[in-house]
Motif scaffolding. Structure first.
Motif, PDB file in Angstrom:
ATOM      1  N   SER A  31       0.826  -1.097  -0.007  1.00 58.38           N
ATOM      2  CA  SER A  31      -0.034  -0.011   0.040  1.00 58.38           C
ATOM      3  C   SER A  31       0.795   1.306   0.139  1.00 58.38           C
ATOM      4  O   SER A  31       0.547   2.218  -0.687  1.00 58.38           O
ATOM      5  CB  SER A  31      -0.969  -0.063   1.130  1.00 58.38           C
ATOM      6  OG  SER A  31      -1.682   1.040   1.250  1.00 58.38           O
ATOM      7  N   THR A  32       1.813   1.137   0.834  1.00 61.81           N
ATOM      8  CA  THR A  32       2.968   2.578   0.767  1.00 61.81           C
ATOM      9  C   THR A  32       3.529   2.696  -0.529  1.00 61.81           C
ATOM     10  O   THR A  32       3.586   3.806  -0.938  1.00 61.81           O
ATOM     11  CB  THR A  32       3.685   2.132   2.006  1.00 61.81           C
ATOM     12  OG1 THR A  32       3.124   2.222   3.237  1.00 61.81           O
ATOM     13  CG2 THR A  32       4.685   3.565   2.105  1.00 61.81           C
ATOM     14  N   LEU A  33       4.212   1.561  -0.952  1.00 59.56           N
ATOM     15  CA  LEU A  33       4.951   1.539  -2.303  1.00 59.56           C
ATOM     16  C   LEU A  33       3.705   1.833  -3.555  1.00 59.56           C
ATOM     17  O   LEU A  33       4.183   3.071  -4.104  1.00 59.56           O
ATOM     18  CB  LEU A  33       5.269   0.155  -2.779  1.00 59.56           C
ATOM     19  CG  LEU A  33       5.973   0.182  -3.982  1.00 59.56           C
ATOM     20  CD1 LEU A  33       7.515   1.088  -3.844  1.00 59.56           C
ATOM     21  CD2 LEU A  33       6.548  -1.369  -4.272  1.00 59.56           C
ATOM     22  N   LYS A  34       2.655   1.681  -3.433  1.00 59.30           N
ATOM     23  CA  LYS A  34       1.542   1.950  -4.247  1.00 59.30           C
ATOM     24  C   LYS A  34       1.257   3.290  -4.173  1.00 59.30           C
ATOM     25  O   LYS A  34       1.102   4.220  -5.020  1.00 59.30           O
ATOM     26  CB  LYS A  34       0.280   1.151  -4.396  1.00 59.30           C
ATOM     27  CG  LYS A  34      -0.707   1.503  -5.439  1.00 59.30           C
ATOM     28  CD  LYS A  34      -1.766   0.364  -5.438  1.00 59.30           C
ATOM     29  CE  LYS A  34      -2.779   0.773  -6.285  1.00 59.30           C
ATOM     30  NZ  LYS A  34      -2.907   1.749  -7.135  1.00 59.30           N
ATOM     31  N   SER A  35       1.030   3.937  -3.022  1.00 57.24           N
ATOM     32  CA  SER A  35       0.746   5.354  -2.632  1.00 57.24           C
ATOM     33  C   SER A  35       1.919   6.445  -3.074  1.00 57.24           C
ATOM     34  O   SER A  35       1.525   7.204  -3.557  1.00 57.24           O
ATOM     35  CB  SER A  35       0.316   5.673  -1.128  1.00 57.24           C
ATOM     36  OG  SER A  35      -0.630   4.665  -0.953  1.00 57.24           O
ATOM     37  N   VAL A  36       3.133   6.206  -2.730  1.00 55.62           N
ATOM     38  CA  VAL A  36       4.460   7.189  -2.907  1.00 55.62           C
ATOM     39  C   VAL A  36       5.286   6.764  -3.718  1.00 55.62           C
ATOM     40  O   VAL A  36       6.040   7.402  -4.163  1.00 55.62           O
ATOM     41  CB  VAL A  36       4.777   7.446  -1.529  1.00 55.62           C
ATOM     42  CG1 VAL A  36       3.904   8.052  -0.356  1.00 55.62           C
ATOM     43  CG2 VAL A  36       5.520   6.365  -1.090  1.00 55.62           C
ATOM     44  N   GLY A  37       5.150   5.429  -4.197  1.00 57.47           N
ATOM     45  CA  GLY A  37       6.084   4.954  -5.207  1.00 57.47           C
ATOM     46  C   GLY A  37       7.557   4.791  -4.428  1.00 57.47           C
ATOM     47  O   GLY A  37       7.754   4.654  -3.382  1.00 57.47           O
ATOM     48  N   LEU A  38       8.482   4.885  -5.325  1.00 56.85           N
ATOM     49  CA  LEU A  38       9.900   4.404  -4.828  1.00 56.85           C
ATOM     50  C   LEU A  38      10.689   6.109  -4.362  1.00 56.85           C
ATOM     51  O   LEU A  38      11.472   6.565  -4.809  1.00 56.85           O
ATOM     52  CB  LEU A  38      10.988   4.006  -5.826  1.00 56.85           C
ATOM     53  CG  LEU A  38      10.561   2.552  -6.183  1.00 56.85           C
ATOM     54  CD1 LEU A  38      11.494   2.201  -7.117  1.00 56.85           C
ATOM     55  CD2 LEU A  38      10.758   1.710  -4.886  1.00 56.85           C
ATOM     56  N   ALA A  39       9.791   6.525  -3.253  1.00 54.80           N
ATOM     57  CA  ALA A  39      10.000   7.917  -2.729  1.00 54.80           C
ATOM     58  C   ALA A  39      11.334   7.966  -1.711  1.00 54.80           C
ATOM     59  O   ALA A  39      11.551   6.618  -1.063  1.00 54.80           O
ATOM     60  CB  ALA A  39       8.721   8.622  -2.257  1.00 54.80           C
ATOM     61  N   SER A  40      11.937   8.988  -1.521  1.00 57.87           N
ATOM     62  CA  SER A  40      12.728   9.090  -0.331  1.00 57.87           C
ATOM     63  C   SER A  40      12.086   8.791   0.800  1.00 57.87           C
ATOM     64  O   SER A  40      10.993   9.429   1.203  1.00 57.87           O
ATOM     65  CB  SER A  40      13.670  10.320  -0.375  1.00 57.87           C
ATOM     66  OG  SER A  40      14.543  10.578   0.560  1.00 57.87           O
ATOM     67  N   GLY A  41      12.627   8.028   1.816  1.00 60.56           N
ATOM     68  CA  GLY A  41      11.889   7.837   3.113  1.00 60.56           C
ATOM     69  C   GLY A  41      10.897   6.680   3.024  1.00 60.56           C
ATOM     70  O   GLY A  41      10.143   6.692   4.056  1.00 60.56           O
ATOM     71  N   LEU A  42      10.756   6.003   1.865  1.00 61.28           N
ATOM     72  CA  LEU A  42      10.079   4.928   1.749  1.00 61.28           C
ATOM     73  C   LEU A  42       9.867   3.922   3.140  1.00 61.28           C
ATOM     74  O   LEU A  42       8.664   3.555   3.629  1.00 61.28           O
ATOM     75  CB  LEU A  42      10.109   4.284   0.328  1.00 61.28           C
ATOM     76  CG  LEU A  42       9.140   3.011   0.133  1.00 61.28           C
ATOM     77  CD1 LEU A  42       7.716   3.325   0.077  1.00 61.28           C
ATOM     78  CD2 LEU A  42       9.807   2.375  -0.909  1.00 61.28           C
ATOM     79  N   PHE A  43      11.140   3.448   3.447  1.00 56.37           N
ATOM     80  CA  PHE A  43      11.195   2.606   4.448  1.00 56.37           C
ATOM     81  C   PHE A  43      10.508   3.132   5.680  1.00 56.37           C
ATOM     82  O   PHE A  43       9.564   2.486   6.439  1.00 56.37           O
ATOM     83  CB  PHE A  43      12.403   2.004   4.749  1.00 56.37           C
ATOM     84  CG  PHE A  43      12.748   1.150   5.747  1.00 56.37           C
ATOM     85  CD1 PHE A  43      12.320  -0.306   5.191  1.00 56.37           C
ATOM     86  CD2 PHE A  43      13.101   1.439   7.199  1.00 56.37           C
ATOM     87  CE1 PHE A  43      12.505  -1.410   6.451  1.00 56.37           C
ATOM     88  CE2 PHE A  43      13.220   0.416   8.047  1.00 56.37           C
ATOM     89  CZ  PHE A  43      12.824  -0.832   7.796  1.00 56.37           C
ATOM     90  N   GLN A  44      10.620   4.300   6.042  1.00 60.90           N
ATOM     91  CA  GLN A  44      10.207   5.025   7.333  1.00 60.90           C
ATOM     92  C   GLN A  44       8.739   5.095   7.253  1.00 60.90           C
ATOM     93  O   GLN A  44       7.949   4.988   8.314  1.00 60.90           O
ATOM     94  CB  GLN A  44      10.768   6.391   7.527  1.00 60.90           C
ATOM     95  CG  GLN A  44      12.356   6.423   8.217  1.00 60.90           C
ATOM     96  CD  GLN A  44      13.060   6.292   6.856  1.00 60.90           C
ATOM     97  OE1 GLN A  44      12.711   6.035   5.644  1.00 60.90           O
ATOM     98  NE2 GLN A  44      14.584   5.826   7.208  1.00 60.90           N
ATOM     99  N   MET A  45       8.314   5.698   5.830  1.00 62.28           N
ATOM    100  CA  MET A  45       6.796   5.559   5.878  1.00 62.28           C
ATOM    101  C   MET A  45       6.055   4.128   5.983  1.00 62.28           C
ATOM    102  O   MET A  45       4.993   4.086   6.459  1.00 62.28           O
ATOM    103  CB  MET A  45       6.410   6.166   4.438  1.00 62.28           C
ATOM    104  CG  MET A  45       6.748   7.655   4.307  1.00 62.28           C
ATOM    105  SD  MET A  45       6.461   8.423   2.731  1.00 62.28           S
ATOM    106  CE  MET A  45       7.755   8.183   2.022  1.00 62.28           C
TER     107      MET A  45
END
Length: 81
Positions: A31-45
């Motif tokens: 869900s997080t990957l789909k929402s923000v893509g490969l954004a910076s801070g993805l792991f923390q989100m």
């Protein structure tokens, strides 16, 4: 050295506990990957989303799992002996 195990009476809590950890982690990650893509801070989100997801998943499983077991027992034939 032998590994200590929990007594069998804890299986009803241990199974939904572990299942909720794995499932909420996977779903929150997707869900997080789909929402923000490969954004910076993805792991923390992802980890923040996972924490919130797990807080809902574990108690939900404790309530829903017995109901699901009854539904499965009613719809699946018992093994022949």
């Amino acid at each position: 050295m032998t590994t200590r195990k929990l007594p069998a009476r804890y299986a009803g809590i241990a199974m939904p506990f572990l299942l909720s950890i794995f499932m909420s982690c996977i779903v929150a990650g997707i869900s997080t990957l789909k929402s923000v893509g490969l954004a910076s801070g993805l792991f923390q989100m992802w980890m923040a989303a996972w924490g919130v997801s797990w807080l809902a998943a574990f108690p939900s499983l404790l309530v829903v799992l017995p109901v699901v077991r009854r539904i499965v027992a009613a719809t699946v034939q018992s093994p022949q002996r």
